[in-house]
Design a protein around this motif. Structure first.
Motif, PDB file in Angstrom:
ATOM      1  N   ASP A  59       0.860  -1.183   0.000  1.00 15.64           N
ATOM      2  CA  ASP A  59       0.000   0.000   0.000  1.00 15.64           C
ATOM      3  C   ASP A  59       0.894   1.230   0.000  1.00 15.64           C
ATOM      4  OD1 ASP A  59       0.933   0.260   2.695  1.00 15.64           O
ATOM      5  OD2 ASP A  59      -0.801  -0.847   3.437  1.00 15.64           O
ATOM      6  N   ALA A  60       0.289   2.417   0.045  1.00 12.90           N
ATOM      7  CA  ALA A  60       1.067   3.655  -0.029  1.00 12.90           C
ATOM      8  C   ALA A  60       2.042   3.790   1.136  1.00 12.90           C
ATOM      9  CB  ALA A  60       0.128   4.859  -0.095  1.00 12.90           C
ATOM     10  N   ASP A  61       1.632   3.401   2.335  1.00 12.94           N
ATOM     11  CA  ASP A  61       2.533   3.478   3.491  1.00 12.94           C
ATOM     12  C   ASP A  61       3.721   2.527   3.311  1.00 12.94           C
ATOM     13  OD1 ASP A  61       3.194   4.460   6.190  1.00 12.94           O
ATOM     14  OD2 ASP A  61       2.792   2.377   6.786  1.00 12.94           O
ATOM     15  N   SER A  62       3.449   1.324   2.851  1.00 10.75           N
ATOM     16  CA  SER A  62       4.536   0.365   2.592  1.00 10.75           C
ATOM     17  C   SER A  62       5.469   0.876   1.507  1.00 10.75           C
ATOM     18  CB  SER A  62       3.962  -0.994   2.187  1.00 10.75           C
ATOM     19  OG  SER A  62       3.307  -1.602   3.269  1.00 10.75           O
ATOM     20  N   ALA A  63       4.913   1.522   0.489  1.00 12.52           N
ATOM     21  CA  ALA A  63       5.750   2.081  -0.581  1.00 12.52           C
ATOM     22  C   ALA A  63       6.691   3.137  -0.013  1.00 12.52           C
ATOM     23  CB  ALA A  63       4.875   2.671  -1.690  1.00 12.52           C
ATOM     24  N   ALA A  64       6.176   3.994   0.862  1.00 13.60           N
ATOM     25  CA  ALA A  64       7.020   5.028   1.470  1.00 13.60           C
ATOM     26  C   ALA A  64       8.115   4.414   2.339  1.00 13.60           C
ATOM     27  CB  ALA A  64       6.158   5.981   2.291  1.00 13.60           C
ATOM     28  N   GLN A  65       7.776   3.397   3.105  1.00 13.35           N
ATOM     29  CA  GLN A  65       8.776   2.738   3.955  1.00 13.35           C
ATOM     30  C   GLN A  65       9.799   1.971   3.109  1.00 13.35           C
ATOM     31  OE1 GLN A  65       7.264   0.859   7.601  1.00 13.35           O
ATOM     32  NE2 GLN A  65       5.314   1.858   7.155  1.00 13.35           N
ATOM     33  N   PHE A  66       9.347   1.352   2.044  1.00 13.30           N
ATOM     34  CA  PHE A  66      10.247   0.662   1.125  1.00 13.30           C
ATOM     35  C   PHE A  66      11.210   1.669   0.495  1.00 13.30           C
ATOM     36  CE2 PHE A  66      11.303  -1.063  -3.097  1.00 13.30           C
ATOM     37  CZ  PHE A  66      11.851  -2.286  -2.732  1.00 13.30           C
TER      38      PHE A  66
END
Length: 114
Positions: free
Chosen positions: A22-29
């Motif tokens: 999701d968008a949060d995971s994309a930012a953390q990645f």
């Protein structure tokens, strides 16, 4: 080292497609990638290491990696920053697709270490 196309291998490349949760995971990645790239910048055999976001696919990251040769790729894999990336990335992803590439023809950066 000969490749299936019959010519001598000049480089060793990978195309890797990651799909984040999701968008949060994309930012953390993306933050993980930034930390990892700091270490990669000092790898002499890593010629190109670029991360792309495909148009209209905000949860996807496509890596293009070019190494001087298979030994340079293995040296990259053996680095502590790469091992940490490989371990931590899974929590952010739903899919990983890796394609190993043989160089056939084209234009690419000259090796600075030759």
């Amino acid at each position: 080292m000969a490749n299936p196309g019959g010519s001598m291998t000049r480089g060793y490349a990978l195309h890797v497609r990651f799909t984040t949760r999701d968008a949060d995971s994309a930012a953390q990645f993306d933050a993980l990638v930034e930390r990892t790239i700091e270490g990669i910048r000092s790898e002499p055999g890593t010629l190109v290491y670029v991360v792309h976001v495909p148009k209209d696919e905000p949860l996807v990251r496509v890596f293009y990696e070019l190494y001087a040769d298979p030994d340079a790729f293995q040296a990259h894999e053996d680095q502590a920053h790469t091992k940490a990336f490989l371990q931590e990335r899974e929590q952010y992803l739903t899919a990983t697709e890796v394609t190993f590439l043989y160089e056939k023809a084209g234009k690419r950066p000259d090796r600075e270490d030759t």
